[in-house]
Write an enzyme that holds these catalytic residues in place. Structure first.
Site, PDB file in Angstrom:
ATOM      1  N   SER A 196       0.836  -1.202   0.000  1.00  0.00           N
ATOM      2  CA  SER A 196       0.000   0.000   0.000  1.00  0.00           C
ATOM      3  C   SER A 196       0.863   1.241   0.000  1.00  0.00           C
ATOM      4  O   SER A 196       0.374   2.329  -0.259  1.00  0.00           O
ATOM      5  CB  SER A 196      -0.844   0.087   1.263  1.00  0.00           C
ATOM      6  OG  SER A 196      -1.237  -1.142   1.741  1.00  0.00           O
ATOM      7  N   HIS A 235      -1.979  -3.290  -6.672  1.00  0.00           N
ATOM      8  CA  HIS A 235      -2.558  -3.030  -5.347  1.00  0.00           C
ATOM      9  C   HIS A 235      -4.069  -3.271  -5.359  1.00  0.00           C
ATOM     10  O   HIS A 235      -4.803  -2.576  -6.061  1.00  0.00           O
ATOM     11  CB  HIS A 235      -2.242  -1.576  -4.938  1.00  0.00           C
ATOM     12  CG  HIS A 235      -2.715  -1.226  -3.578  1.00  0.00           C
ATOM     13  ND1 HIS A 235      -3.185   0.020  -3.248  1.00  0.00           N
ATOM     14  CD2 HIS A 235      -2.787  -1.966  -2.444  1.00  0.00           C
ATOM     15  CE1 HIS A 235      -3.534   0.031  -1.974  1.00  0.00           C
ATOM     16  NE2 HIS A 235      -3.299  -1.158  -1.460  1.00  0.00           N
ATOM     17  N   GLU A 282      -4.905  -0.789  -8.329  1.00  0.00           N
ATOM     18  CA  GLU A 282      -3.953   0.273  -8.714  1.00  0.00           C
ATOM     19  C   GLU A 282      -2.706  -0.394  -9.286  1.00  0.00           C
ATOM     20  O   GLU A 282      -2.191  -1.357  -8.699  1.00  0.00           O
ATOM     21  CB  GLU A 282      -3.548   1.104  -7.494  1.00  0.00           C
ATOM     22  CG  GLU A 282      -4.601   2.084  -7.039  1.00  0.00           C
ATOM     23  CD  GLU A 282      -4.186   2.843  -5.780  1.00  0.00           C
ATOM     24  OE1 GLU A 282      -4.455   4.050  -5.705  1.00  0.00           O
ATOM     25  OE2 GLU A 282      -3.606   2.235  -4.857  1.00  0.00           O
ATOM     26  N   ASN A 326      -4.966   5.515  -1.183  1.00  0.00           N
ATOM     27  CA  ASN A 326      -4.572   5.733   0.214  1.00  0.00           C
ATOM     28  C   ASN A 326      -4.143   7.167   0.481  1.00  0.00           C
ATOM     29  O   ASN A 326      -4.292   7.662   1.600  1.00  0.00           O
ATOM     30  CB  ASN A 326      -3.464   4.760   0.617  1.00  0.00           C
ATOM     31  CG  ASN A 326      -4.020   3.385   0.935  1.00  0.00           C
ATOM     32  OD1 ASN A 326      -5.181   3.250   1.298  1.00  0.00           O
ATOM     33  ND2 ASN A 326      -3.202   2.358   0.789  1.00  0.00           N
TER      34      ASN A 326
HETATM   35  C1  LIG Z   1      -5.456  -0.034   3.002  1.00  0.00           C
HETATM   36  C2  LIG Z   1      -5.388  -0.782   1.694  1.00  0.00           C
HETATM   37  O1  LIG Z   1      -4.133  -0.558   1.116  1.00  0.00           O
HETATM   38  C3  LIG Z   1      -6.422  -0.367   0.700  1.00  0.00           C
HETATM   39  C4  LIG Z   1      -7.798  -0.755   1.111  1.00  0.00           C
HETATM   40  O2  LIG Z   1      -8.145  -1.920   1.129  1.00  0.00           O
HETATM   41  S1  LIG Z   1      -8.811   0.520   1.526  1.00  0.00           S
HETATM   42  C5  LIG Z   1     -10.351  -0.261   1.923  1.00  0.00           C
HETATM   43  C6  LIG Z   1     -11.266  -0.343   0.750  1.00  0.00           C
HETATM   44  N1  LIG Z   1     -12.498  -0.977   1.148  1.00  0.00           N
HETATM   45  C7  LIG Z   1     -13.591  -0.287   1.487  1.00  0.00           C
HETATM   46  O3  LIG Z   1     -13.619   0.934   1.423  1.00  0.00           O
HETATM   47  C8  LIG Z   1     -14.750  -1.121   1.976  1.00  0.00           C
HETATM   48  C9  LIG Z   1     -16.010  -0.323   2.081  1.00  0.00           C
HETATM   49  N2  LIG Z   1     -17.103  -1.199   2.465  1.00  0.00           N
HETATM   50  C10 LIG Z   1     -17.770  -1.963   1.570  1.00  0.00           C
HETATM   51  O4  LIG Z   1     -17.513  -1.957   0.375  1.00  0.00           O
HETATM   52  C11 LIG Z   1     -18.891  -2.806   2.119  1.00  0.00           C
HETATM   53  O5  LIG Z   1     -19.256  -2.298   3.377  1.00  0.00           O
HETATM   54  C12 LIG Z   1     -18.498  -4.324   2.290  1.00  0.00           C
HETATM   55  C13 LIG Z   1     -18.344  -4.964   0.919  1.00  0.00           C
HETATM   56  C14 LIG Z   1     -17.228  -4.515   3.081  1.00  0.00           C
HETATM   57  C15 LIG Z   1     -19.607  -5.042   3.050  1.00  0.00           C
HETATM   58  O6  LIG Z   1     -20.817  -4.743   2.413  1.00  0.00           O
HETATM   59  P1  LIG Z   1     -22.211  -4.841   3.178  1.00  0.00           P
HETATM   60  O7  LIG Z   1     -23.274  -4.552   2.167  1.00  0.00           O
HETATM   61  O8  LIG Z   1     -22.151  -4.052   4.418  1.00  0.00           O
HETATM   62  O9  LIG Z   1     -22.246  -6.302   3.707  1.00  0.00           O
HETATM   63  P2  LIG Z   1     -22.697  -7.629   2.991  1.00  0.00           P
HETATM   64  O10 LIG Z   1     -24.141  -7.577   2.587  1.00  0.00           O
HETATM   65  O11 LIG Z   1     -22.283  -8.698   3.945  1.00  0.00           O
HETATM   66  O12 LIG Z   1     -21.785  -7.730   1.693  1.00  0.00           O
HETATM   67  C16 LIG Z   1     -22.111  -7.145   0.442  1.00  0.00           C
HETATM   68  C17 LIG Z   1     -21.568  -8.049  -0.640  1.00  0.00           C
HETATM   69  O13 LIG Z   1     -20.132  -8.172  -0.507  1.00  0.00           O
HETATM   70  C18 LIG Z   1     -19.770  -9.545  -0.282  1.00  0.00           C
HETATM   71  N3  LIG Z   1     -18.691  -9.592   0.700  1.00  0.00           N
HETATM   72  C19 LIG Z   1     -18.603  -8.905   1.845  1.00  0.00           C
HETATM   73  N4  LIG Z   1     -17.436  -9.179   2.458  1.00  0.00           N
HETATM   74  C20 LIG Z   1     -16.787 -10.067   1.666  1.00  0.00           C
HETATM   75  C21 LIG Z   1     -15.534 -10.729   1.738  1.00  0.00           C
HETATM   76  N5  LIG Z   1     -14.682 -10.538   2.760  1.00  0.00           N
HETATM   77  N6  LIG Z   1     -15.183 -11.574   0.741  1.00  0.00           N
HETATM   78  C22 LIG Z   1     -16.003 -11.792  -0.302  1.00  0.00           C
HETATM   79  N7  LIG Z   1     -17.210 -11.182  -0.443  1.00  0.00           N
HETATM   80  C23 LIG Z   1     -17.589 -10.340   0.535  1.00  0.00           C
HETATM   81  C24 LIG Z   1     -21.001 -10.215   0.245  1.00  0.00           C
HETATM   82  O14 LIG Z   1     -20.991 -11.595  -0.061  1.00  0.00           O
HETATM   83  C25 LIG Z   1     -22.110  -9.471  -0.487  1.00  0.00           C
HETATM   84  O15 LIG Z   1     -22.259  -9.953  -1.801  1.00  0.00           O
HETATM   85  P3  LIG Z   1     -23.717 -10.013  -2.518  1.00  0.00           P
HETATM   86  O16 LIG Z   1     -24.348  -8.666  -2.302  1.00  0.00           O
HETATM   87  O17 LIG Z   1     -23.391 -10.280  -3.968  1.00  0.00           O
HETATM   88  O18 LIG Z   1     -24.437 -11.128  -1.846  1.00  0.00           O
END
Ligand SMILES: C[C@H](O)CC(=O)SCCNC(=O)CCNC(=O)[C@H](O)C(C)(C)COP(=O)(O)OP(=O)(O)OC[C@H]1O[C@@H](n2cnc3c(N)ncnc32)[C@H](O)[C@@H]1OP(=O)(O)O
Length: 287
Positions: free
Chosen positions: A121, A142, A154, A193
């Site tokens: 990251s 990424h 990315e 990030n």
């Molecule tokens: C720091 C690093 O360098 C960079 C980063 O990673 S920064 C972080 C970037 N990520 C974000 O910003 C996450 C933001 N949050 C989200 O997108 C959503 O809240 C979330 C996908 C995590 C959960 O979604 P939410 O609607 O609350 O829960 P939920 O209904 O359980 O899941 C939605 C869908 O995602 C899927 N899902 C959730 N978590 C999952 C996982 N860990 N693995 C696979 N699929 C997943 C579910 O199966 C569901 O799929 P469907 O709608 O097709 O059935």
């Protein structure tokens, strides 16, 4: 189309497991490495549980589940990465650890045109590139958490990365995995990030200073700005150790106060409250 068929993933933590899942579901032959048998077993369970959930939710059929599992193999020996077309390193955000892995990969991966990629990251890609004898074949790929859900990848060329390597990495991300790829220069934080981390740190400072409760901060951004999750929940999802180490790398690079980790974040990391993966962070999980 992409010429990449055999992928290696180093590390089967939150990101490594997600990346391996994405690659295997895309039909690629995926070999995953961890340092110990115990870590490998935990990683394999995490990955197979996620695949089973995808099957339970009807995203993949039972036959696809079995075929995807069959495309995955696991090892504690990086020597078994000799035949890989692409290796993606996804271990802890520690420059020394990553550098050593790139040195080993350079020794063991025998394919002349193999791409050595990092999911880092924030660590400068060029430092990983020059640790190898093939700095033109090292690139940043990424992914975002959860990797099977987030559409973005990315792509980060080091100063040494060839256009050919970057182009093949883009074809892999877009054509093989079906992700949307954006390109960024090799500067700490890249695009996402660099924008996201100061926002998360601001939310932690806001909570630390008592301006609002954690729930109100998260509800503010979820209900006021339609973010899927508020900044404290998102920090817990990413892992507070990862948020802190990305912040340190960015502060090291730019010396801007907005990238400085607030004391509360470091205290929580010191206490082992790393977010979802440890069972507690700003919130408590699994009870
Ligand atoms: C720091 C690093 O360098 C960079 C980063 O990673 S920064 C972080 C970037 N990520 C974000 O910003 C996450 C933001 N949050 C989200 O997108 C959503 O809240 C979330 C996908 C995590 C959960 O979604 P939410 O609607 O609350 O829960 P939920 O209904 O359980 O899941 C939605 C869908 O995602 C899927 N899902 C959730 N978590 C999952 C996982 N860990 N693995 C696979 N699929 C997943 C579910 O199966 C569901 O799929 P469907 O709608 O097709 O059935």
């Amino acid at each position: 189309m992409t010429d990449i068929e055999r992928v290696g993933v180093v590390g089967c933590g939150q990101m490594g497991a997600g990346i391996a899942e994405v690659c295997a579901r895309a039909g690629l032959d995926v070999r995953v490495a961890e340092t110990t048998g115990e870590a490998l077993e935990i990683g394999r369970t995490r990955l197979f549980n996620s695949l089973s959930k995808a099957a339970d939710r009807g995203k993949i059929s039972e036959a696809e589940l079995k075929a995807t599992q069959d495309r995955l193999s696991f090892t504690t020996d990086l020597g078994e990465f000799a035949d890989r077309d692409l290796v993606i390193e996804a271990v802890v955000e520690n420059e020394q650890v990553k550098t050593e892995i790139f040195q080993v990969l350079d020794q063991v991966v025998t394919r002349q045109d193999a791409i050595l990629a990092s999911n880092t990251s924030s660590i400068p890609l060029v430092k990983l590139a020059v640790a190898t004898s093939r700095p033109d074949q090292v690139v940043g790929i990424h992914f975002f958490n959860p990797a099977p859900v987030q559409q973005l990848v990315e792509l980060i060329p080091a100063l040494t990365t060839s256009e050919g390597t970057l182009g093949r990495a883009q074809l892999f991300a877009e054509k093989a995995l079906g992700k949307h790829a954006i390109r960024a220069q090799d500067r700490s934080g890249f695009v996402v990030n660099a924008l996201l981390i100061p926002y998360l740190l601001s939310a932690i400072r806001m909570f630390e200073s008592g301006i609002a409760s954690r729930e109100d901060i998260d509800n503010g951004m979820e209900l006021g700005c339609a973010h899927p999750m508020g900044p404290l929940k998102l920090s817990d999802l990413i892992g507070l150790d990862t948020v802190a180490s990305v912040a340190y790398s960015m502060y090291e690079e730019y010396k801007e106060p907005l990238y400085a980790a607030p004391p509360l974040l470091q205290r929580m990391v010191d206490a082992g409250r790393l977010g979802r993966k440890s069972g507690s962070g700003f919130y408590t999980y699994g009870q």
